[in-house]
Motif scaffolding. Structure first.
Motif, PDB file in Angstrom:
ATOM      1  N   LEU A  62      41.248 126.277  66.258  1.00 38.75           N
ATOM      2  CA  LEU A  62      41.386 125.119  66.983  1.00 38.75           C
ATOM      3  C   LEU A  62      42.492 124.034  66.902  1.00 38.75           C
ATOM      4  O   LEU A  62      43.257 123.815  67.818  1.00 38.75           O
ATOM      5  CB  LEU A  62      39.881 124.931  67.331  1.00 38.75           C
ATOM      6  N   GLU A  63      42.324 123.234  66.541  1.00 41.67           N
ATOM      7  CA  GLU A  63      43.231 122.225  65.934  1.00 41.67           C
ATOM      8  C   GLU A  63      44.456 122.331  65.894  1.00 41.67           C
ATOM      9  O   GLU A  63      45.299 121.733  66.756  1.00 41.67           O
ATOM     10  CB  GLU A  63      42.213 121.207  64.761  1.00 41.67           C
ATOM     11  N   THR A 114      37.077 125.447  63.143  1.00 44.97           N
ATOM     12  CA  THR A 114      37.644 124.070  62.920  1.00 44.97           C
ATOM     13  C   THR A 114      39.150 123.637  63.088  1.00 44.97           C
ATOM     14  O   THR A 114      39.877 123.290  63.911  1.00 44.97           O
ATOM     15  CB  THR A 114      36.439 123.184  62.281  1.00 44.97           C
ATOM     16  N   SER A 138      42.863 117.308  60.988  1.00 47.37           N
ATOM     17  CA  SER A 138      43.310 115.651  61.252  1.00 47.37           C
ATOM     18  C   SER A 138      42.234 114.541  61.107  1.00 47.37           C
ATOM     19  O   SER A 138      43.413 114.061  60.015  1.00 47.37           O
ATOM     20  CB  SER A 138      43.957 116.448  62.371  1.00 47.37           C
ATOM     21  N   ALA A 139      40.942 114.697  60.790  1.00 47.70           N
ATOM     22  CA  ALA A 139      39.661 113.978  60.953  1.00 47.70           C
ATOM     23  C   ALA A 139      40.154 113.771  58.874  1.00 47.70           C
ATOM     24  O   ALA A 139      39.724 112.621  58.417  1.00 47.70           O
ATOM     25  CB  ALA A 139      38.367 113.804  61.375  1.00 47.70           C
ATOM     26  N   LEU A 197      33.564 121.138  67.218  1.00 45.67           N
ATOM     27  CA  LEU A 197      33.694 122.010  66.396  1.00 45.67           C
ATOM     28  C   LEU A 197      34.156 120.383  65.370  1.00 45.67           C
ATOM     29  O   LEU A 197      33.972 120.114  64.381  1.00 45.67           O
ATOM     30  CB  LEU A 197      34.545 123.137  65.765  1.00 45.67           C
ATOM     31  N   SER A 202      40.498 114.068  66.737  1.00 49.27           N
ATOM     32  CA  SER A 202      41.343 112.997  65.586  1.00 49.27           C
ATOM     33  C   SER A 202      42.125 113.466  65.638  1.00 49.27           C
ATOM     34  O   SER A 202      43.062 111.976  65.741  1.00 49.27           O
ATOM     35  CB  SER A 202      40.631 113.430  64.348  1.00 49.27           C
ATOM     36  N   THR A 242      37.209 122.870  70.924  1.00 51.70           N
ATOM     37  CA  THR A 242      37.918 121.447  69.459  1.00 51.70           C
ATOM     38  C   THR A 242      36.815 120.242  69.506  1.00 51.70           C
ATOM     39  O   THR A 242      36.729 120.030  68.395  1.00 51.70           O
ATOM     40  CB  THR A 242      39.311 121.572  70.142  1.00 51.70           C
ATOM     41  N   ARG A 295      43.643 132.546  71.306  1.00 46.85           N
ATOM     42  CA  ARG A 295      44.549 131.030  70.955  1.00 46.85           C
ATOM     43  C   ARG A 295      45.640 131.013  69.596  1.00 46.85           C
ATOM     44  O   ARG A 295      46.498 131.575  69.615  1.00 46.85           O
ATOM     45  CB  ARG A 295      44.151 129.288  70.755  1.00 46.85           C
ATOM     46  N   ARG A 353      33.973 120.438  57.940  1.00 50.98           N
ATOM     47  CA  ARG A 353      32.510 119.366  58.139  1.00 50.98           C
ATOM     48  C   ARG A 353      33.422 118.848  59.416  1.00 50.98           C
ATOM     49  O   ARG A 353      33.034 118.209  60.194  1.00 50.98           O
ATOM     50  CB  ARG A 353      31.833 118.230  56.798  1.00 50.98           C
ATOM     51  N   GLN A 354      35.340 118.046  58.810  1.00 48.46           N
ATOM     52  CA  GLN A 354      35.384 116.854  59.769  1.00 48.46           C
ATOM     53  C   GLN A 354      37.192 117.691  60.623  1.00 48.46           C
ATOM     54  O   GLN A 354      37.050 116.919  61.142  1.00 48.46           O
ATOM     55  CB  GLN A 354      35.994 115.888  58.711  1.00 48.46           C
TER      56      GLN A 354
END
Lengths: 204, 204
Positions: free
Chosen positions: A111-112, A108, A25-26, B111, B25, B108, B168, A21-22
DNA sequence: GTCTATATCTTGATAGAC
DNA sequence: GTCTATCAAGATATAGAC
């Protein structure tokens, strides 16, 4: 005979949901243990490698779960085009059921971390690879030449991931439904090219 | 006649690059101003709404830049299938040039914020919508019925975003190159369905 | 409009009692 | 194996001198 093993799994489950959901990192370790109903120290007791180790376990665990799902949806013998299209329509339903949280548990995060956390990046790459390999095996078993099967599988997975992205942003299942038709065209095209180039293009 | 406007843009540029590599984030305001070579206070002078306002500006600005790019790549008169396939091959090159940072400046972020920051989510949704609308207009101008053109455009954008994700993660342009072929099949299928259902299926 | 200092909060991680 | 207290470092944001 192990006496525990419960809190550890609750931590992994909570992290999976929060990451989805977040993002990675968050989401904080404290929020994870709070959601899991576990004491803070347990996180580092079970995951001495900290957040990165927990992240890797989440990626690999949920990756394995989705690999099973692929095996259930793409049963040898079913028509390639129909099986692919229906998987997308099912995914559209899942997207709505999750209230537009990410149906893909690793997208997510992938990609992060792609350019920042090498260990996690590798984990996501291996999961994507396991999915595309499984789907490619199904396509190959259905008559597509190996190389075509592989390229088709990669493209279909990519299309699904991208459709999730657009669908989540718009809070609308439309993109996934549009992608269902597109996925059918991709597979149909692969069947045609396969029968032209290599061989057994027949599927059903 | 304005005397300034330079540091503000440097901040936006720095944020764009950092968001694309690390996500929203994981990127801090301090890192942004440090990269931009700007004093910390300037960030809140130009963006009183803080990080969220800066994020929205980044999304909309880079979204507009990519909208222009779509206009350059998809020129009415060019064959639909070829234009689409070549755009993917060009994207594969960009992915490598960026050393596998995200070629899409908003993916990024999209998402990450989809389920958490409503304002930012809306910004990403509007950008995606502008891209698909532009591409759909090109497909429609090339002969596809309106609805088919729209669905095809959404699917092609989604496929590209997903291919970036897999590429990626794997640090390999293979997925984008595979997606180039798949995109051609999607558009070819749309042309066929268009000529069958609606009308002017001829493109070149 | 520039720049610094600071306030407040949260982060990931560790130490150590129990 | 559970749980609490704490650390140092980072975050966002603000205040105010220049």
């Amino acid at each position: 005979m192990r006496t525990t093993g419960d809190t550890r799994q609750r931590i992994v489950s909570a992290a999976t949901e929060l990451f989805r959901r977040q993002g990675y990192s968050a989401t904080g370790m404290k929020q994870i243990v709070a959601t899991a109903g576990a004491p803070y120290g347990s996180a580092y007791h079970f995951f001495p490698g900290g957040k990165a180790q927990l992240g890797e376990e989440v990626v690999r665990t949920s990756g394995a779960a989705y690999l099973e799902l692929i095996g259930e949806l793409f049963v040898p013998g079913r028509d390639l085009v129909d099986a692919t299209g229906e998987a997308f329509l099912g995914a559209a339903g899942t997207l709505r059921e999750l209230d537009f949280a990410d149906p893909c548990p690793i997208a997510t995060v992938a990609l992060e971390v792609a350019s920042t956390h090498e260990g996690l990046r590798l984990a996501t790459a291996e999961v994507f690879d396991s999915w595309t390999a499984a789907l490619a095996a199904y396509y190959a078993a259905s008559g597509l030449p190996e190389g075509v099967a592989r390229e088709t599988a990669v493209s279909v997975i990519a299309l699904l991931e991208g459709a999730f992205m657009l669908g989540r942003a718009a809070r609308d299942t439309g993109p996934v439904e549009a992608a269902a038709k597109a996925a059918r065209w991709i597979v149909r095209g692969a069947v045609l090219s396969g029968s032209a180039e290599g061989g057994a293009g027949r599927s059903a």
